[in-house]
Write an enzyme that holds these catalytic residues in place. Sequence first.
Site, PDB file in Angstrom:
ATOM      1  N   SER A  61     -13.296   9.782 -23.270  1.00 17.12           N
ATOM      2  CA  SER A  61     -12.275   8.776 -22.974  1.00 17.12           C
ATOM      3  C   SER A  61     -12.847   7.469 -22.451  1.00 17.12           C
ATOM      4  O   SER A  61     -12.142   6.452 -22.436  1.00 17.12           O
ATOM      5  CB  SER A  61     -11.276   9.337 -21.958  1.00 17.12           C
ATOM      6  OG  SER A  61     -11.878   9.519 -20.691  1.00 17.12           O
ATOM      7  N   LYS A 121     -11.734   6.601 -14.882  1.00 22.59           N
ATOM      8  CA  LYS A 121     -11.157   5.569 -15.737  1.00 22.59           C
ATOM      9  C   LYS A 121     -11.505   4.199 -15.146  1.00 22.59           C
ATOM     10  O   LYS A 121     -12.022   4.092 -14.049  1.00 22.59           O
ATOM     11  CB  LYS A 121      -9.631   5.702 -15.833  1.00 22.59           C
ATOM     12  CG  LYS A 121      -9.117   7.078 -16.223  1.00 22.59           C
ATOM     13  CD  LYS A 121      -9.386   7.436 -17.670  1.00 22.59           C
ATOM     14  CE  LYS A 121      -8.843   8.826 -18.003  1.00 22.59           C
ATOM     15  NZ  LYS A 121      -9.179   9.241 -19.381  1.00 22.59           N
TER      16      LYS A 121
END
Length: 255
Positions: A61, A121
């Site tokens: 990701s 993230k």
Amino acid sequence: LYEWIQTLMVSSSDSTDTTPTRESSSGGGFREYGTSILVAVGLALLIRSTIVQAFYIPSGSMEDTLFVGDYLLANKFVFGAPIEIPLVDAPLMRLPAFRDPRQGDIVIFRSLEEAGRDLIKRCVAVGGQTVEVRDKVLYVDGQVLPDAPDGKFVDRVIYPAGSRVRDNFGPLTVPEGHFFMMGDNRDRSRDSRYFGPVPREKIKGKAMIIYWSSTLVSGPIYRLPQMLADAGNFAWNLPSLPFRTRYDRLGTIIH
């Protein structure tokens, strides 16, 4: 601390007027080793809980900023280290923070969907800012936010608004004390578009440096308990580790 403990032990032994025997010398050696181990373990736990912690990247990701198989250190001190209780998915308290996460920081935080799981993230917006995604383009406060230098898109399909939040989202104003997180691999990241802004108390640290990186290979299937199976697969793959290591990534500062 270790030298201070040793001094106390020596002072205690000098206060008696007995001649050391083989048993007492042996006992002193065991006490010294035991003290060394306890001090080492205590320091390791203190550093891990308040200063730095190692993390492993299990998914794509954050490609191409971070790859599957990257091992990194996170700075827990800068955002105020959470003092955690084992098996409890909430910190007991936090140490004072130097600052809050900023736009552009790569942040480790507790999952809002799965207890006990850590995610990594990039922070793209903070409390009070408005986030919107239009046809894969990210806007913050009405201005286009440039993609991460090593970020990417892997799917040419653009899902319309009302179909999926991946490519068209918002606008949403981030609540104060919350942070909007997105993966650099925008098409393959489950992030704040899906689970919402991350509250401050879920923040654990800031990604700092890659200390090891290697490609992954599958090992043989062991019909054993998980711990033994993991050990068996590790032993199976150990000889090939030097050839799978991404040496060019070792020591990379994470931006």
